[in-house]
Design a protein around this motif. Structure first.
Motif, PDB file in Angstrom:
ATOM      1  N   TRP A 286       0.840  -1.206   0.000  1.00 24.66           N
ATOM      2  CA  TRP A 286       0.000   0.000   0.000  1.00 24.66           C
ATOM      3  C   TRP A 286       0.869   1.248   0.000  1.00 24.66           C
ATOM      4  CZ3 TRP A 286      -1.981   3.141   4.447  1.00 24.66           C
ATOM      5  CH2 TRP A 286      -3.127   3.874   4.125  1.00 24.66           C
ATOM      6  N   VAL A 287       1.835   1.286   0.908  1.00 19.79           N
ATOM      7  CA  VAL A 287       2.726   2.439   0.988  1.00 19.79           C
ATOM      8  C   VAL A 287       3.632   2.497  -0.244  1.00 19.79           C
ATOM      9  CG1 VAL A 287       4.567   3.543   2.319  1.00 19.79           C
ATOM     10  CG2 VAL A 287       2.620   2.494   3.502  1.00 19.79           C
ATOM     11  N   GLY A 288       4.105   1.349  -0.700  1.00 28.12           N
ATOM     12  CA  GLY A 288       4.977   1.328  -1.869  1.00 28.12           C
ATOM     13  C   GLY A 288       4.307   1.888  -3.111  1.00 28.12           C
ATOM     14  N   ALA A 289       3.036   1.544  -3.326  1.00 27.69           N
ATOM     15  CA  ALA A 289       2.311   2.084  -4.476  1.00 27.69           C
ATOM     16  C   ALA A 289       2.108   3.582  -4.333  1.00 27.69           C
ATOM     17  CB  ALA A 289       0.966   1.369  -4.619  1.00 27.69           C
ATOM     18  N   ALA A 290       1.830   4.034  -3.114  1.00 25.76           N
ATOM     19  CA  ALA A 290       1.657   5.473  -2.886  1.00 25.76           C
ATOM     20  C   ALA A 290       2.928   6.244  -3.224  1.00 25.76           C
ATOM     21  CB  ALA A 290       1.248   5.728  -1.435  1.00 25.76           C
ATOM     22  N   VAL A 291       4.079   5.709  -2.825  1.00 34.44           N
ATOM     23  CA  VAL A 291       5.350   6.380  -3.100  1.00 34.44           C
ATOM     24  C   VAL A 291       5.687   6.321  -4.584  1.00 34.44           C
ATOM     25  CG1 VAL A 291       7.844   6.293  -2.669  1.00 34.44           C
ATOM     26  CG2 VAL A 291       6.224   6.034  -0.765  1.00 34.44           C
ATOM     27  N   GLU A 292       5.337   5.224  -5.239  1.00 35.66           N
ATOM     28  CA  GLU A 292       5.548   5.151  -6.683  1.00 35.66           C
ATOM     29  C   GLU A 292       4.741   6.230  -7.402  1.00 35.66           C
ATOM     30  OE1 GLU A 292       4.876   1.975 -10.346  1.00 35.66           O
ATOM     31  OE2 GLU A 292       5.160   1.231  -8.304  1.00 35.66           O
ATOM     32  N   GLU A 293       3.552   6.501  -6.903  1.00 37.08           N
ATOM     33  CA  GLU A 293       2.720   7.540  -7.490  1.00 37.08           C
ATOM     34  C   GLU A 293       3.232   8.941  -7.146  1.00 37.08           C
ATOM     35  OE1 GLU A 293      -0.383   9.207  -9.666  1.00 37.08           O
ATOM     36  OE2 GLU A 293       0.301   7.122  -9.577  1.00 37.08           O
ATOM     37  N   ARG A 294       3.697   9.114  -5.918  1.00 36.30           N
ATOM     38  CA  ARG A 294       4.178  10.427  -5.468  1.00 36.30           C
ATOM     39  C   ARG A 294       5.552  10.264  -4.806  1.00 36.30           C
ATOM     40  NH1 ARG A 294       0.287  13.490  -1.633  1.00 36.30           N
ATOM     41  NH2 ARG A 294       2.098  14.878  -1.744  1.00 36.30           N
ATOM     42  N   PRO A 295       6.624  10.233  -5.606  1.00 34.74           N
ATOM     43  CA  PRO A 295       7.965   9.974  -5.063  1.00 34.74           C
ATOM     44  C   PRO A 295       8.381  10.951  -3.968  1.00 34.74           C
ATOM     45  CG  PRO A 295       7.973   9.802  -7.460  1.00 34.74           C
ATOM     46  CD  PRO A 295       6.626  10.341  -7.082  1.00 34.74           C
ATOM     47  N   GLU A 296       7.827  12.162  -3.986  1.00 32.82           N
ATOM     48  CA  GLU A 296       8.214  13.134  -2.961  1.00 32.82           C
ATOM     49  C   GLU A 296       7.774  12.710  -1.556  1.00 32.82           C
ATOM     50  OE1 GLU A 296       4.119  14.482  -4.416  1.00 32.82           O
ATOM     51  OE2 GLU A 296       5.935  13.536  -5.253  1.00 32.82           O
ATOM     52  N   LEU A 297       6.885  11.719  -1.472  1.00 38.73           N
ATOM     53  CA  LEU A 297       6.451  11.219  -0.168  1.00 38.73           C
ATOM     54  C   LEU A 297       7.494  10.328   0.500  1.00 38.73           C
ATOM     55  CD1 LEU A 297       2.732  10.145  -0.811  1.00 38.73           C
ATOM     56  CD2 LEU A 297       3.517  12.146   0.466  1.00 38.73           C
ATOM     57  N   ALA A 298       8.493   9.867  -0.254  1.00 37.84           N
ATOM     58  CA  ALA A 298       9.368   8.785   0.205  1.00 37.84           C
ATOM     59  C   ALA A 298       9.961   8.997   1.594  1.00 37.84           C
ATOM     60  CB  ALA A 298      10.464   8.529  -0.826  1.00 37.84           C
ATOM     61  N   PRO A 299      10.587  10.138   1.904  1.00 34.17           N
ATOM     62  CA  PRO A 299      11.205  10.249   3.233  1.00 34.17           C
ATOM     63  C   PRO A 299      10.200  10.099   4.371  1.00 34.17           C
ATOM     64  CG  PRO A 299      12.028  11.961   1.761  1.00 34.17           C
ATOM     65  CD  PRO A 299      10.872  11.317   1.058  1.00 34.17           C
ATOM     66  N   ARG A 300       9.080  10.785   4.263  1.00 37.31           N
ATOM     67  CA  ARG A 300       8.071  10.676   5.329  1.00 37.31           C
ATOM     68  C   ARG A 300       7.385   9.317   5.311  1.00 37.31           C
ATOM     69  NH1 ARG A 300       3.726  14.114   4.995  1.00 37.31           N
ATOM     70  NH2 ARG A 300       4.081  14.493   2.773  1.00 37.31           N
ATOM     71  N   ALA A 301       7.186   8.769   4.105  1.00 37.87           N
ATOM     72  CA  ALA A 301       6.512   7.473   4.004  1.00 37.87           C
ATOM     73  C   ALA A 301       7.363   6.354   4.587  1.00 37.87           C
ATOM     74  CB  ALA A 301       6.169   7.177   2.547  1.00 37.87           C
ATOM     75  N   ASP A 302       8.681   6.441   4.453  1.00 36.91           N
ATOM     76  CA  ASP A 302       9.550   5.422   5.042  1.00 36.91           C
ATOM     77  C   ASP A 302       9.393   5.391   6.566  1.00 36.91           C
ATOM     78  OD1 ASP A 302      10.485   4.722   2.574  1.00 36.91           O
ATOM     79  OD2 ASP A 302      12.396   5.790   2.742  1.00 36.91           O
ATOM     80  N   ALA A 303       9.387   6.572   7.175  1.00 35.25           N
ATOM     81  CA  ALA A 303       9.205   6.630   8.631  1.00 35.25           C
ATOM     82  C   ALA A 303       7.813   6.149   9.024  1.00 35.25           C
ATOM     83  CB  ALA A 303       9.441   8.058   9.120  1.00 35.25           C
ATOM     84  N   TYR A 304       6.824   6.532   8.239  1.00 35.99           N
ATOM     85  CA  TYR A 304       5.448   6.096   8.487  1.00 35.99           C
ATOM     86  C   TYR A 304       5.358   4.575   8.449  1.00 35.99           C
ATOM     87  CZ  TYR A 304       0.506   5.237   7.253  1.00 35.99           C
ATOM     88  OH  TYR A 304      -0.794   4.768   7.197  1.00 35.99           O
ATOM     89  N   LEU A 305       5.960   3.965   7.418  1.00 32.93           N
ATOM     90  CA  LEU A 305       5.883   2.512   7.285  1.00 32.93           C
ATOM     91  C   LEU A 305       6.595   1.826   8.444  1.00 32.93           C
ATOM     92  CD1 LEU A 305       5.022   0.029   5.695  1.00 32.93           C
ATOM     93  CD2 LEU A 305       7.108   0.268   4.315  1.00 32.93           C
ATOM     94  N   ARG A 306       7.745   2.327   8.848  1.00 31.75           N
ATOM     95  CA  ARG A 306       8.440   1.731   9.998  1.00 31.75           C
ATOM     96  C   ARG A 306       7.572   1.771  11.242  1.00 31.75           C
ATOM     97  NH1 ARG A 306      12.910   4.573   7.878  1.00 31.75           N
ATOM     98  NH2 ARG A 306      12.631   6.246   9.415  1.00 31.75           N
TER      99      ARG A 306
END
Length: 336
Positions: A286-306
């Motif tokens: 779920w998070v991986g697809a979101a980041v693929e769609e919006r790469p700028e989310l990656a730093p915050r999304a990584d912390a969110y997923l952890r």
């Protein structure tokens, strides 16, 4: 990541048809692909159109999902599917003319056969399932793992057809009592759903189409990024001309235009501590697809997923992933 099995299209479809009895243990397999008696007959055309899927290149032959993922999600799928749609389906099937071989059920994009394992033991009478998938490896699991008997103890048999599924004609499902699919609608295009509705209408057979994503997720406890990740994931689902969370609404309209009576019922995954392995895998996708769609989310999304995975491992996270099941009761034809 969709919770669906994607049936990508390829030109020059090579279709393989095989039959296997589920009532006996007469066939054993040692390889990855089930090899049983090949029937020398025309099985109709079931083929996805030759088009790309949003990335600019045609899909290759790599299976979209591994059997391990499908096995992991099967209990949640079984718990989520709507039992409320079974009574109107049973009434329609009971009113069909009696056939010597009982019900003929086409399962589109069958994967490892979870729909058959769920539905066949809930229907009375002999059944013959035609399992469609483009991946012979998955068809192996579907054939070997299919149920042996119906609700009343009647015999269940299976036939596998290798090929892509979406743009099918009424001829391809001629004589069918029922068309089923699980987690399929949301990876189709409007034209493909129109073709599916037209095929079922032309054959006069009902369709039970389960577990289509609808774009809503509830996580407990909540997190400030939940809505942002969900919105990016939903946009990813709509890449190219795929319908994603809009598929159920489009399918309802398409079947209704072809004269079917349509019923929709919610079929949410409800994941708690006992489903933590599934929740963790779903979260990663779920998070991986979101980041693929919006790469700028990656730093915050990584912390969110952890954070989310840690809560999941501690048994402190629950998720409701909303889906819908659709039952379309086509007008019977003279051959139904």
């Amino acid at each position: 990541m969709s919770t669906s099995t994607t049936p990508p299209g390829i030109p020059g479809l090579e279709e393989e048809t095989a039959t296997a009895s589920l009532g006996h243990d007469e066939k054993t397999t040692t390889g990855a692909v089930v090899r049983v008696q090949v029937q020398g007959r025309d099985t109709g055309t079931i083929r996805l159109g030759d088009h790309t899927r949003g990335a600019g290149e045609p899909e290759d032959d790599t299976p979209r999902y591994a059997p391990e993922w499908l096995e992991l999600r099967e209990p949640a799928d079984a718990a989520a599917r709507s039992a409320e749609l079974l009574d109107p389906l049973r009434i329609r099937l009971a009113n069909l003319p009696t056939r010597a071989n009982g019900l003929v059920i086409h399962d589109l994009g069958c994967g490892t056969g979870s729909m058959g394992r769920w539905l066949a033991p809930r229907l009375d009478g002999p059944q013959h399932w035609v399992l469609h998938d483009r991946d012979p490896y998955l068809l192996h699991f579907a054939a070997v793992g299919s149920p042996r008997s119906a609700a009343d103890g009647s015999r269940v048999t299976v036939e596998t057809q290798r090929g892509d599924v979406a743009r099918l004609t009424a001829d391809a499902v001629a004589g069918a009592s029922l068309v089923t699919a699980s987690a399929l609608l949301d990876v189709l295009t409007p034209d493909e759903i129109e073709a599916l509705a037209a095929a079922c209408a032309g054959a006069g057979c009902p369709a039970l189409l389960t577990l289509s994503v609808v774009g809503r997720v509830e996580l407990t406890p909540a997190h400030p990024m939940d809505a942002e990740i969900a919105a990016a994931f939903n946009a990813h689902q709509r890449r190219g001309d795929l319908l994603g969370p809009d598929a159920v609404t489009v399918a309802c309209d398409a079947f209704a235009r072809h004269g079917a009576t349509v019923r929709v019922h919610p079929s949410a995954w409800r994941l708690g501590p006992d489903e933590s392995a599934l929740t963790a895998e779903w979260l990663r996708g779920w998070v991986g697809a979101a980041v693929e769609e919006r790469p700028e989310l990656a730093p915050r999304a990584d912390a969110y997923l952890r954070d989310r995975l840690a809560a999941c491992a501690a048994g402190e996270l629950s998720a409701v992933v909303h889906h819908s099941d659709l039952l379309a009761l086509a007008r019977p034809t003279g051959g139904a």
